[in-house]
Design a protein around this motif. Structure first.
Motif, short mmCIF file in Angstrom:
data_model
loop_
_atom_site.label_atom_id
_atom_site.label_comp_id
_atom_site.label_asym_id
_atom_site.label_seq_id
_atom_site.Cartn_x
_atom_site.Cartn_y
_atom_site.Cartn_z
N ASP A 154 0.87 -1.29 0.03
CA ASP A 154 -0.03 0.18 0.12
C ASP A 154 1.04 1.30 0.07
OD1 ASP A 154 -2.53 -1.50 0.18
OD2 ASP A 154 -2.60 -1.65 2.52
N PHE A 155 1.90 1.28 0.82
CA PHE A 155 2.83 2.35 1.01
C PHE A 155 3.57 2.91 -0.37
CE2 PHE A 155 6.97 4.12 1.65
CZ PHE A 155 6.71 4.99 2.17
N LEU A 156 4.08 1.61 -1.02
CA LEU A 156 4.96 1.73 -2.28
C LEU A 156 3.87 1.92 -3.34
CD1 LEU A 156 7.19 -1.39 -1.79
CD2 LEU A 156 7.70 0.94 -1.66
N GLU A 157 2.79 1.63 -3.25
CA GLU A 157 1.63 2.32 -4.28
C GLU A 157 1.40 3.60 -4.21
OE1 GLU A 157 -2.83 1.32 -5.21
OE2 GLU A 157 -1.67 -0.55 -5.20
N ASP A 158 1.34 4.25 -3.00
CA ASP A 158 0.88 5.77 -2.74
C ASP A 158 2.27 6.50 -2.97
OD1 ASP A 158 -1.80 5.08 -2.37
OD2 ASP A 158 -1.58 4.89 -0.24
N PHE A 159 3.44 5.84 -2.97
CA PHE A 159 4.70 6.67 -3.10
C PHE A 159 5.57 6.10 -3.92
CE2 PHE A 159 2.82 7.49 1.13
CZ PHE A 159 3.02 8.89 1.45
N PRO A 160 5.17 6.11 -5.17
CA PRO A 160 5.96 5.61 -6.10
C PRO A 160 7.62 6.11 -6.39
CG PRO A 160 4.51 7.30 -7.35
CD PRO A 160 3.97 7.02 -5.72
N ALA A 161 7.72 7.05 -5.86
CA ALA A 161 9.19 7.39 -5.72
C ALA A 161 10.24 6.56 -4.72
CB ALA A 161 9.35 8.92 -5.14
N ILE A 162 9.45 5.81 -3.94
CA ILE A 162 10.28 4.99 -3.10
C ILE A 162 10.17 3.56 -3.78
CG2 ILE A 162 10.46 3.93 -0.86
CD1 ILE A 162 10.57 7.11 -1.03
N ASP A 163 11.30 2.60 -4.00
CA ASP A 163 11.21 1.56 -4.35
C ASP A 163 11.36 0.56 -3.09
OD1 ASP A 163 13.87 0.97 -3.51
OD2 ASP A 163 14.56 1.89 -5.48
N ARG A 164 10.88 -0.55 -3.41
CA ARG A 164 10.86 -1.81 -2.19
C ARG A 164 12.35 -1.81 -1.54
NH1 ARG A 164 8.11 -5.96 -0.47
NH2 ARG A 164 6.51 -5.74 -1.62
N ASP A 165 13.40 -1.72 -2.23
CA ASP A 165 14.69 -2.22 -1.80
C ASP A 165 14.75 -0.80 -0.59
OD1 ASP A 165 15.04 -4.31 -2.86
OD2 ASP A 165 16.14 -3.34 -4.55
N HIS A 166 14.42 0.15 -0.96
CA HIS A 166 14.55 1.37 -0.22
C HIS A 166 13.93 1.14 1.13
CE1 HIS A 166 15.96 5.80 -0.54
NE2 HIS A 166 16.18 5.64 0.47
N ALA A 167 12.56 1.11 1.01
CA ALA A 167 11.58 0.81 1.93
C ALA A 167 12.25 -0.22 2.97
CB ALA A 167 10.30 0.65 1.51
N VAL A 168 12.58 -1.38 2.23
CA VAL A 168 12.88 -2.46 3.24
C VAL A 168 14.42 -2.14 4.10
CG1 VAL A 168 13.96 -4.88 3.25
CG2 VAL A 168 11.76 -4.05 1.99
N ALA A 169 15.45 -1.30 3.31
CA ALA A 169 16.38 -0.82 3.97
C ALA A 169 16.07 -0.18 5.34
CB ALA A 169 17.36 -0.11 2.91
N VAL A 170 15.05 0.97 5.21
CA VAL A 170 14.72 1.85 6.21
C VAL A 170 14.04 0.84 7.25
CG1 VAL A 170 12.87 3.59 7.20
CG2 VAL A 170 14.60 3.60 4.86
N LEU A 171 13.41 0.05 7.08
CA LEU A 171 12.75 -1.17 8.38
C LEU A 171 13.85 -1.68 8.65
CD1 LEU A 171 9.68 -2.16 6.21
CD2 LEU A 171 9.64 -0.41 8.14
N GLU A 172 15.00 -2.22 7.92
CA GLU A 172 15.99 -3.09 8.52
C GLU A 172 16.75 -2.21 9.55
OE1 GLU A 172 18.79 -6.11 9.28
OE2 GLU A 172 16.76 -5.94 8.67
N ALA A 173 17.04 -0.85 9.02
CA ALA A 173 17.79 0.16 9.88
C ALA A 173 17.14 0.50 11.28
CB ALA A 173 18.03 1.40 9.38
N ALA A 174 15.86 0.55 11.13
CA ALA A 174 15.28 0.61 12.27
C ALA A 174 15.37 -0.46 13.20
CB ALA A 174 13.51 1.04 11.96
N ARG A 175 15.09 -1.66 12.75
CA ARG A 175 15.05 -3.08 13.45
C ARG A 175 16.50 -3.22 14.07
NH1 ARG A 175 17.10 -8.27 13.21
NH2 ARG A 175 18.45 -7.70 11.35
N LEU A 176 17.34 -2.67 13.39
CA LEU A 176 18.79 -3.08 14.13
C LEU A 176 18.91 -2.11 15.08
CD1 LEU A 176 21.04 -3.32 10.63
CD2 LEU A 176 20.64 -5.14 12.51
N GLN A 177 18.51 -0.67 14.92
CA GLN A 177 18.65 0.40 15.98
C GLN A 177 17.79 -0.29 17.28
OE1 GLN A 177 20.55 3.06 16.01
NE2 GLN A 177 20.26 2.79 18.00
N LEU A 178 16.68 -0.81 16.85
CA LEU A 178 15.80 -1.12 18.25
C LEU A 178 16.64 -2.18 18.79
CD1 LEU A 178 12.89 -1.22 19.48
CD2 LEU A 178 12.46 -3.11 17.70
N PHE A 179 17.30 -3.25 18.19
CA PHE A 179 17.94 -4.48 19.04
C PHE A 179 19.34 -3.78 19.65
CE2 PHE A 179 15.07 -7.12 16.41
CZ PHE A 179 14.64 -7.85 17.48
#
Length: 70
Positions: free
Chosen positions: A39-64
């Motif tokens: 849904d997010f990627l569809e609404d924000f086509p400037a963001i590709d999947r790899d970029h979004a996943v990298a942000v989620l991964e960075a957040a996960r690493l920081q959380l741990f």
């Protein structure tokens, strides 16, 4: 690869996906409200999947890292 950036001249300094004006907070808001990554990627086509996943991964690493330090 830089995945996020902050510039006081862009979106009032909000943390954004690098090279865009899309705040990272939007991704987390979507997920928090029950929307999918697709849904997010569809609404924000400037963001590709790899970029979004990298942000989620960075957040996960920081959380741990923060949890381990506590």
């Amino acid at each position: 690869m830089q995945i996020m950036s902050r510039d006081l001249e862009i979106m009032s300094g909000a943390l954004c996906f690098a090279g865009t004006r899309v705040p990272v907070k939007h991704l987390f808001d979507y997920l928090e409200n029950g929307s999918t990554l697709e849904d997010f990627l569809e609404d924000f086509p400037a963001i590709d999947r790899d970029h979004a996943v990298a942000v989620l991964e960075a957040a996960r690493l920081q959380l741990f890292a923060d949890a381990a330090a506590a």
